[in-house]
Design an enzyme around this catalytic site. Structure first.
Site, PDB file in Angstrom:
ATOM      1  N   GLU A 427     -71.362 -58.740   5.153  1.00 34.97           N
ATOM      2  CA  GLU A 427     -72.616 -58.862   4.561  1.00 34.97           C
ATOM      3  C   GLU A 427     -73.046 -57.405   4.726  1.00 34.97           C
ATOM      4  OE1 GLU A 427     -75.331 -62.152   5.713  1.00 34.97           O
ATOM      5  OE2 GLU A 427     -73.497 -63.523   5.234  1.00 34.97           O
TER       6      GLU A 427
HETATM    7  C1  LIG Z   1     -64.430 -62.960   7.915  1.00 32.61           C
HETATM    8  C2  LIG Z   1     -64.696 -62.442   6.629  1.00 32.61           C
HETATM    9  C3  LIG Z   1     -65.744 -63.134   5.822  1.00 32.61           C
HETATM   10  C4  LIG Z   1     -65.902 -62.610   4.506  1.00 32.61           C
HETATM   11  N1  LIG Z   1     -66.811 -63.173   3.691  1.00 32.61           N
HETATM   12  C5  LIG Z   1     -66.825 -62.704   2.429  1.00 32.61           C
HETATM   13  C6  LIG Z   1     -67.537 -63.681   1.287  1.00 32.61           C
HETATM   14  O1  LIG Z   1     -67.793 -64.796   1.678  1.00 32.61           O
HETATM   15  N2  LIG Z   1     -67.588 -63.029   0.163  1.00 32.61           N
HETATM   16  C7  LIG Z   1     -67.451 -61.882  -0.122  1.00 32.61           C
HETATM   17  O2  LIG Z   1     -67.476 -61.373  -1.343  1.00 32.61           O
HETATM   18  N3  LIG Z   1     -66.685 -60.962   0.734  1.00 32.61           N
HETATM   19  C8  LIG Z   1     -66.412 -61.569   2.072  1.00 32.61           C
HETATM   20  N4  LIG Z   1     -65.957 -60.794   2.854  1.00 32.61           N
HETATM   21  C9  LIG Z   1     -65.747 -59.149   2.902  1.00 32.61           C
HETATM   22  C10 LIG Z   1     -66.583 -58.236   3.540  1.00 32.61           C
HETATM   23  O3  LIG Z   1     -68.117 -58.392   2.959  1.00 32.61           O
HETATM   24  C11 LIG Z   1     -65.973 -56.792   3.290  1.00 32.61           C
HETATM   25  O4  LIG Z   1     -65.101 -56.688   4.406  1.00 32.61           O
HETATM   26  C12 LIG Z   1     -67.000 -55.584   3.641  1.00 32.61           C
HETATM   27  O5  LIG Z   1     -67.861 -55.531   2.461  1.00 32.61           O
HETATM   28  C13 LIG Z   1     -66.431 -54.360   3.822  1.00 32.61           C
HETATM   29  O6  LIG Z   1     -65.435 -54.389   2.841  1.00 32.61           O
HETATM   30  P1  LIG Z   1     -63.833 -53.775   3.278  1.00 32.61           P
HETATM   31  O7  LIG Z   1     -63.440 -54.618   4.438  1.00 32.61           O
HETATM   32  O8  LIG Z   1     -62.943 -53.656   2.268  1.00 32.61           O
HETATM   33  O9  LIG Z   1     -64.182 -52.342   3.917  1.00 32.61           O
HETATM   34  P2  LIG Z   1     -64.118 -50.828   3.339  1.00 32.61           P
HETATM   35  O10 LIG Z   1     -65.101 -50.862   2.168  1.00 32.61           O
HETATM   36  O11 LIG Z   1     -62.656 -50.547   2.818  1.00 32.61           O
HETATM   37  O12 LIG Z   1     -64.591 -49.951   4.608  1.00 32.61           O
HETATM   38  C14 LIG Z   1     -63.747 -49.895   5.397  1.00 32.61           C
HETATM   39  C15 LIG Z   1     -64.706 -48.922   6.610  1.00 32.61           C
HETATM   40  O13 LIG Z   1     -65.107 -47.794   5.981  1.00 32.61           O
HETATM   41  C16 LIG Z   1     -66.605 -47.697   5.975  1.00 32.61           C
HETATM   42  N5  LIG Z   1     -67.148 -47.210   4.815  1.00 32.61           N
HETATM   43  C17 LIG Z   1     -66.879 -47.632   3.392  1.00 32.61           C
HETATM   44  N6  LIG Z   1     -67.417 -46.556   2.545  1.00 32.61           N
HETATM   45  C18 LIG Z   1     -68.120 -45.663   3.301  1.00 32.61           C
HETATM   46  C19 LIG Z   1     -69.056 -44.821   3.047  1.00 32.61           C
HETATM   47  N7  LIG Z   1     -69.204 -44.471   1.688  1.00 32.61           N
HETATM   48  N8  LIG Z   1     -69.533 -44.107   4.063  1.00 32.61           N
HETATM   49  C20 LIG Z   1     -69.411 -44.347   5.356  1.00 32.61           C
HETATM   50  N9  LIG Z   1     -68.506 -45.322   5.809  1.00 32.61           N
HETATM   51  C21 LIG Z   1     -67.837 -45.952   4.754  1.00 32.61           C
HETATM   52  C22 LIG Z   1     -66.955 -49.112   6.298  1.00 32.61           C
HETATM   53  O14 LIG Z   1     -68.349 -49.563   6.551  1.00 32.61           O
HETATM   54  C23 LIG Z   1     -65.933 -49.593   7.184  1.00 32.61           C
HETATM   55  O15 LIG Z   1     -66.121 -49.428   8.553  1.00 32.61           O
HETATM   56  C24 LIG Z   1     -65.880 -61.083   4.385  1.00 32.61           C
HETATM   57  C25 LIG Z   1     -64.915 -60.473   5.212  1.00 32.61           C
HETATM   58  C26 LIG Z   1     -64.189 -61.043   6.133  1.00 32.61           C
HETATM   59  C27 LIG Z   1     -63.536 -60.251   7.141  1.00 32.61           C
END
Ligand SMILES: Cc1cc2nc3c(=O)[nH]c(=O)nc-3n(C[C@H](O)[C@H](O)[C@H](O)COP(=O)(O)OP(=O)(O)OC[C@H]3O[C@@H](n4cnc5c(N)ncnc54)[C@H](O)[C@@H]3O)c2cc1C
Length: 639
Positions: A427
């Protein structure tokens, strides 16, 4: 393959997509927005929104049933087996827990947002997997966007089903589109008669996805031309799980939230009627972001609920457990943890309650307050679970089942820690929340003055910006040096907390000045200095938290509770120390060195540091493990 399925979006493209989906107008006043402009508008948050006795009476039967149910739930079994028994889900359906906010005319409980988040806080204090199910359905799943953007026809069609317990899921994330939605590949093409869209793509980590009846799916639809420029379009569709082409490919398993129904959902040529578009074509990303703006109010409350349970477990253990001749809570190092846990839990509840109260009021724009509440409460919640584990010592690290098996009280701190960690990621991760808040924090300056320094702006745009600058800054800037916080005795109605309110007022002005100075000093480069921006965000978050804590303490004091002021006072003392540290190191004494080393580390220049380990990353097919490859490169470059 569709024209939309291309490589990853460029940085500019990603920004353009985010900017286009951003709510550029403010629908109402915001305490935090004003705060970043150096204006301490206490009147916007004080007095604390009152409790509604009628709402409490209406909600009571539901809360009684929920309490009785949760006392019976076997959460260790849910955690151990990784499944929520259907009987539990049915009980939740029967008590209306899937339709808490759905209006009664559609068969829901018709309760307020604050009753809803209170329920989620209570559920979290017992079982994170249950919260995930109820909250993914109601905070971001179909009921929320349907309430905000659904047509009457859509509401008639879906609300009654949802209220009865049809489970919904929110499908935004994809393998390449995590926090950056510009990389979205799922796409939907209109049929030649325009009556349907053909949806294809794969969604990752979709909570409730493996048990859902309905999905809200965000997908790219054909690009549109806006102001002569090609613009990516994202549209939100309501999709039935039973339709041909909808497939659960994988159920994901995690460190915590063991029973979360989360998976990879594949959509292959799914025929979606146009009537199932939510809000309108091309409005899907904006819908997702607005849904999350209020949807993310659940996590702050649930982090506070979880922290209350941890506080209870910690204080009990700190007074019972005797080591070195005294209860461990009598040793200063443990006492500090117990005290700060109580003070922080109080502030977290104040932040969550205030933000929800403002949201319910309807005239406020709470997107910044909600983002701070999410970021601040989940981060403090994480520290609290860490401290609780430390206080419980070895028992904190032991599973509840193991404790029970050897005859000790099965306090599930180990599970709470596993369940809490994800709160800082989903979120809107902490980093993305800080970016979002920083973007809004500088927005007014950006709108007023950016054209003056932007190389691409025309002479006319520069002249207009100059006019705006001359109208705003000559009055705004000098006023940031004088204020009520300098007046002895000001904010007297806060009693012993008045000094903290004066501190907050003075440091709000200081924050406004610091952001302005940073813009003048760094110009457009400020955008790249995330750590400077994030320090400004953290100061703003602390000031908001202090204000929320004092306002809540004042409300409770009026109701006869005098202890709350002690907690607010302690919380504010600690927040003030953090604020002063952040100001003292606003530009980061070693930010540049840190950045340089990070780039060197990523290029493998310190791969020698990884000698003597078994590679954590297994070799890719036909390739070496990254550290081995890097080590090799390091040898080549150094040798
Ligand atoms: C248990 C679980 C439930 C979930 N439920 C849902 C759901 O119901 N629906 C849905 O759509 N999604 C869901 N998600 C997805 C969740 O919202 C994403 O994991 C989240 O948006 C982050 O994306 P990512 O994990 O790909 O991280 P990435 O975007 O790959 O980021 C990796 C790291 O880099 C950091 N980062 C990325 N961009 C930047 C930037 N520009 N500047 C600084 N730091 C940055 C992030 O903060 C993070 O620490 C869920 C995930 C999990 C694990």
């Amino acid at each position: 393959m569709s024209q939309h399925v291309a490589g990853l979006a460029s940085e500019k493209e990603a920004r353009d997509v985010a900017e286009a989906a951003r709510e550029s107008e403010w629908s109402g006043p915001s305490f935090v927005r004003e705060l970043f402009l150096g204006r301490f508008r206490l009147d916007l948050v004080h007095p604390h929104p009152p409790d509604d006795p009628n709402e409490a009476a209406r909600a009571k039967p539901f809360f009684d049933r929920l309490t009785e149910f949760l006392q019976r739930v076997d959460s260790d079994m849910i955690d151990r087996t990784g499944d929520i028994p259907e009987a539990y889900v049915q009980e939740l359906r029967d008590m209306g827990a899937f339709g808490i906010k759905i209006p009664t005319e559609y068969g829901g409980l018709g309760l307020s947002y604050s009753s809803y988040v209170k329920a989620m806080a209570m559920v979290t204090s017992k079982d994170g997997s249950l919260t995930a199910m109820l909250s993914a359905h109601q905070s971001i799943g179909l009921p929320q966007p349907l309430k905000l953007f659904g047509t009457d026809e859509q509401k008639q069609r879906f609300f009654p089903r949802l209220a009865k317990g049809a489970i919904s899921a929110f499908a935004l994330t994809e393998t390449d589109a995590g926090s950056d939605p510009a990389n979205m590949h799922a796409h939907a093409e209109p049929t030649p008669d325009g009556k349907h869209f053909i949806l294809s793509g794969e969604k990752l980590w979709c909570t409730n996805g493996t048990r859902a009846d309905l999905y809200v799916v965000m997908a790219r639809t054909p690009d549109a031309v806006v102001n002569g420029k090609q613009r990516k379009q994202i549209t939100a569709f309501i999709v039935e799980a039973s339709w041909p082409g909808v497939e659960i490919v994988h159920r994901c398993r995690f460190m915590g939230l063991k029973a979360i129904e989360n998976g990879v959902i594949r959509f292959t040529n799914v025929k979606v009627p146009r009537e199932n578009i939510l809000w309108g074509e091309g409005k899907g990303l904006k819908l997702a972001l607005i849904t999350l703006n209020t949807g993310r109010l659940t996590l702050p409350a649930s982090a506070a609920g979880g922290s209350k349970a941890l506080l209870q477990a910690s204080r009990t253990w700190a007074s019972e457990r005797v080591q070195w001749g005294a209860p461990i809570g009598k040793h200063e190092a443990v006492a500090e943890k117990v005290a700060m846990m109580a003070a922080n839990t109080f502030a977290m509840e104040a932040i969550a309650g205030l933000t929800v109260g403002l949201a319910e009021h309807g005239h406020y724009d709470i997107r910044l307050e909600a983002a701070i509440a999410k970021m601040y409460n989940t981060e403090h919640g994480w520290h609290i679970v860490d401290d609780a584990l430390q206080i419980r010592g070895g028992r904190g690290y032991e599973t509840a089942d193991s404790l029970r098996a050897r005859g000790e009280r099965p306090i599930p701190i180990e599970r709470a820690m596993r369940d809490a960690r994800i709160n800082l990621i989903f979120e809107g991760s902490s980093e993305i929340m800080r970016l979002f808040i920083a973007r809004e924090a500088v927005d007014h300056h950006f709108k007023t003055a950016f054209a003056l320094v932007d190389k691409e702006s025309s002479k006319g745009e520069k002249a207009a910006a100059f006019g705006r600058v001359m109208r705003f800054y000559p009055t705004w800037y000098p006023a940031r040096w004088l204020g009520k916080g300098q007046v002895p005795g000001a904010f007297g109605e806060f009693g012993k907390l008045a000094g903290h309110m004066r501190f907050a007022e003075r440091h709000t002005r200081k924050l406004g000045r610091a952001i302005f100075h940073a813009m003048v000093r760094l110009g457009p480069k400020l955008e790249r200095r995330q750590l400077v921006l994030f320090r400004a965000v953290d100061i703003g978050a602390e000031l908001f938290a202090m204000t929320a804590a004092c306002v809540k303490a004042r409300k409770l004091e009026k109701e006869g509770n005098t202890e709350a002021s002690m907690l607010a006072d302690l919380f504010c003392r600690a927040a003030e120390v953090r604020i002063e540290r952040l100001f003292a190191d606003f530009y980061g004494r070693y930010d540049r060195e840190m950045y340089r080393v990070a780039q060197q580390v990523m290029r493998g220049e310190y791969a020698w540091l990884e000698e003597g380990i078994i590679d954590m990353i297994e070799p890719d097919e036909g390739g070496a493990a990254p550290s081995a490859a890097r080590r090799e490169r390091a040898v080549v470059t150094t040798g």
